[in-house]
Design an enzyme around this catalytic site. Structure first.
Site, short mmCIF file in Angstrom:
data_model
loop_
_atom_site.label_atom_id
_atom_site.label_comp_id
_atom_site.label_asym_id
_atom_site.label_seq_id
_atom_site.Cartn_x
_atom_site.Cartn_y
_atom_site.Cartn_z
N GLY A 39 40.21 49.98 41.65
CA GLY A 39 40.61 48.62 42.00
C GLY A 39 41.42 48.61 43.27
CE LYS A 272 53.60 41.90 35.65
NZ LYS A 272 52.41 42.45 36.29
CG LEU A 279 60.57 36.65 36.47
CD1 LEU A 279 59.74 37.61 37.30
CD2 LEU A 279 61.97 36.51 37.06
CB CYS A 328 51.36 37.56 37.51
SG CYS A 328 50.70 39.01 38.34
CG PHE A 329 54.69 33.61 37.26
CD1 PHE A 329 54.89 34.97 37.13
CD2 PHE A 329 55.60 32.89 38.01
CE1 PHE A 329 55.95 35.62 37.74
CE2 PHE A 329 56.68 33.51 38.62
CZ PHE A 329 56.85 34.87 38.48
CE LYS A 331 46.27 37.76 35.32
NZ LYS A 331 46.90 38.91 34.62
CG PHE A 390 51.46 32.22 45.13
CD1 PHE A 390 52.66 32.38 44.45
CD2 PHE A 390 50.76 33.35 45.52
CE1 PHE A 390 53.15 33.64 44.16
CE2 PHE A 390 51.24 34.62 45.23
CZ PHE A 390 52.44 34.77 44.56
#
Length: 684
Positions: A39, A272, A279, A328-329, A331, A390
């Site tokens: 990746g 994680k 956050l 991330c956030f 998801k 973003f």
């Protein structure tokens, strides 16, 4: 050979939770010499580059996407992170990159790059070869939210994780350590272990670790070089501890040992998701407060500052805005929601779902405020959207609030002009189409601009969506440089041939020269301190401003540039770095599209456009406008007075990031509205 116990002879709170203390595990530890990263995205690329740079390990990044791997080998990396280019350049092997830097370039004294790198970094599409030769394999593949079947809209799609796992099992003929670095649901490692065990060649053993990344985009390189913590999860078995010790041995070549924390696999995986959820929760909390501030006259910046002074809270992630974005956030919160529902913890699922609902509400609330201020009608009005990433210092647009707002503006039949200094145009179109917008409607109503000034011309409103430093007019963050302050250092007589100019001044910018008829593009070989080059020069007939774009090599032969018609020198060979104009400005029959080069300045960012303009002699011609800024240098701040002069009245600015000094803008005639603050015309 070192012992696994040696890597963990320290006090570790998580150590008490392990079934067997690593202090009594006496298994010879194998030295890791080669790492393969499956990746090449925002996690795999930067992580691999820093490991190769800071350790003595050879790292190969593999991806089935040949276009992306080619980009990693080029001078234009597929992602933008401050400091990433310098580190990749320093440690890449088999990649054609210039190793010489002029003293004026920022990477000559970079905060990130030391003179001699230790490791080597390779990029490849040959997955099988890379996996077969690796001692340790990072799985850094994408884990998006499912768009189909059970768990649609909340569960993680683990197709890529499973495909990578099966590839490892199929290829590996020797023992491997497989490190789960992708963000995954809790207990995904168990599925990986089962797939590997079921498909392994006879006699091959796999040890599975969890090593989640805690990188913030925009500061990823800094986070990798100086991490708050390194989390390594393993099975509570002797071989599990040994594998964890081997991975810890890589990190401790630059990370203090007390920051390397070990725990069980499931705790590591959940840590994680939990960190990102907390956050995101902080952002939604301050955004909820911003609505109260707007209604009461309180200032959200002052409120968040006061809260952040409490040592139990701290100041981080308390900045109000149009909503959080990134890969991330959202998801990861959906992962927790789905996990909670799977465990029949429905109240817990509702609690975390409310964080996402608040985020979506903030985007819609900001949209409605803009529509209300513009007299409840956006039809036919032009909105300049500054910023599409973003957050600042990244080119990532995934889940960016700008996607939602631009889509809302288009639905209201507004004309939208978008500018972002780091996001590619095709990426913007992809995001808008993926969000459900019709491409034909988009093309009629949306334009992607090369400069903020172009986006703001004839605009009814400016909407700040990303907190790029160059948009701010506050005193901090660097000086504002007005275009008219960049005076020419010399003017050569009209109609003269290319000549040499030497400047005795210690200029911070290139020498400005003019050749040929007034307002006509020309060229000259010249010298300025520590630099030689070829200059492309124009004079703006409206402002009298003289602009230049330089080529480090002398003006001759194969290094010649192609100029607009009226100048006869052709391109002899394709330039190394090409700036392509917008298609509506250039005819590909007249110009092959390769009319400008920044040869010798690989770390520059350029913007340019061609516009029709009559020559002084009456012949038709074109005006070339070029602006150059070095990566890593303080960007030129926007001249808001210039923006004001080109906008329609009343001039609205919607500060979605609270990066503007409102009093300064109001003095220029702007009407300012900001998240978490009362607007210009609201009486006290």
């Amino acid at each position: 050979m070192a012992l696994a116990s040696a890597a963990f002879e320290r006090s570790n709170p998580a150590m008490d939770k392990l079934n067997v203390s690593t202090a009594i595990v006496e298994i010879p530890q194998k030295t890791i010499k080669k790492i393969t990263c499956m990746g090449s995205g925002f996690v795999g690329g930067p992580t691999s580059a820093v490991i190769a740079y800071k350790s003595d390990v050879e790292v190969t990044v593999v991806d089935i996407n040949a276009e992306r791997i080619a980009a990693w080998k080029s001078k234009s990396l597929p992602i933008y992170e401050p400091g990433l280019d310098e580190i990749v350049q320093a440690v890449s092997a088999g990649v054609h990159r210039s190793q010489q830097h002029d003293s004026h370039e920022p990477n000559a004294k970079s905060d990130y790059v030391a003179p001699v790198p230790h490791g080597r970094l390779f990029f490849s599409t040959d997955v099988d070869q890379a996996v077969a030769g690796a001692d340790l394999i990072f799985v850094c593949v994408n884990t998006p939210t499912k768009t189909h079947g059970i768990g649609k809209g909340s569960a993680a799609d683990l197709d890529f994780v499973e495909a990578a796992t099966r590839s490892i099992a199929r290829v590996a003929t020797q023992d491997k350590i497989v490190v789960e670095k992708s963000t995954v649901p809790c207990r995904t490692a168990q599925s990986i272990r089962e797939i590997l065990a079921a498909n392994a060649h006879s006699g091959v053993r796999f040890d599975v670790l969890s090593n989640p990344e805690f990188l913030a985009e925009g500061t990823a390189i800094r986070d990798l070089l100086n991490p708050d913590r390194i989390i390594i999860g393993s099975m509570p078995t002797p071989t599990g501890y040994q594998a964890a010790a081997m991975l810890a041995g890589i990190y401790k070549q630059w990370v203090p040992q007390e920051r390397i924390i070990t725990m069980n696999l499931w705790s590591s995986e959940l840590s994680k998701l939990a960190a990102n959820a907390m956050l995101a929760q902080r952002i939604s909390s301050v955004n909820a407060l911003s609505a109260i501030c707007e209604a009461t006259g309180a200032d959200v910046d002052e409120v968040s500052y006061a809260c952040g002074l409490d040592s139990r809270i701290g100041p981080q992630m308390l900045k109000a805005g149009p909503g959080f974005g990134g890969s991330c956030f959202q998801k990861d919160i959906f992962n927790i929601v789905y996990l909670s529902e799977s465990l029949h913890l429905y109240e817990i699922a509702d609690y975390w779902r409310a964080v996402i609902n608040m985020n979506e509400h903030q985007k819609q609330r900001f949209t409605k405020r803009i529509i209300s201020c513009l007299y409840n009608n956006l039809a036919g009005k032009k909105l300049a959207v500054l910023g599409f990433a973003f957050k600042k210092n990244t080119s990532d647009t995934r889940e960016s609030p700008a996607i939602t707002l631009v889509s809302n503006f288009v639905a209201e039949r507004a004309r939208v002009a978008i500018y972002d200094p780091r996001v590619q145009e095709n990426q913007i179109w992809r995001e808008l189409v993926s969000n459900g917008s019709d491409i034909e409607t988009l093309k009629r109503n949306v334009s992607v601009c090369r400069t903020a000034y172009e986006a703001c011309v004839a605009a009814d409103a400016v909407v700040i969506m990303t907190e790029w430093d160059e948009f701010s007019n506050k005193a901090t963050g660097g000086p504002t440089v007005k275009q008219e302050e960049r005076k020419p250092l010399a003017t050569i007589n009209v109609n003269s041939s290319p000549s040499t100019y030497t400047s005795s001044q210690d200029a911070d910018h290139d020498a400005y020269e003019q050749l040929g008829s007034p307002n006509l593009v020309g060229a000259a070989s010249f010298r300025v301190p520590s630099r030689k080059g070829t200059g492309v020069i124009i004079k703006d007939p409206s402002s009298g401003q003289i602009k230049t774009f330089t080529n480090q090599r002398p003006f001759s032969g194969s290094n010649a540039l192609l100029f607009p018609h009226g100048f006869s020198t052709p391109v002899q060979s394709p330039p190394r770095q090409i700036l392509r104009p917008q298609s509506r400005y250039v005819s590909t029959q007249q110009f092959p599209g390769e009319y400008l080069t920044s040869e010798g300045f690989p770390n520059t960012r350029e913007t340019a456009q061609l516009t029709d303009m009559p020559h002084s002699n009456g012949a038709s011609g074109r005006l070339l406008t070029a602006e150059v800024a070095h990566k890593g240098a303080t960007p030129t701040r926007l001249d808001w007075a210039r923006i004001a002069s080109g906008m329609r009245k009343p001039r609205f600015v919607f500060d979605g990031r609270n990066i503007l000094d409102h009093s300064k803008l109001e003095a220029l005639g702007f009407r300012v509205e900001a998240i978490g603050k009362r607007g210009t015309n609201v009486s006290e």
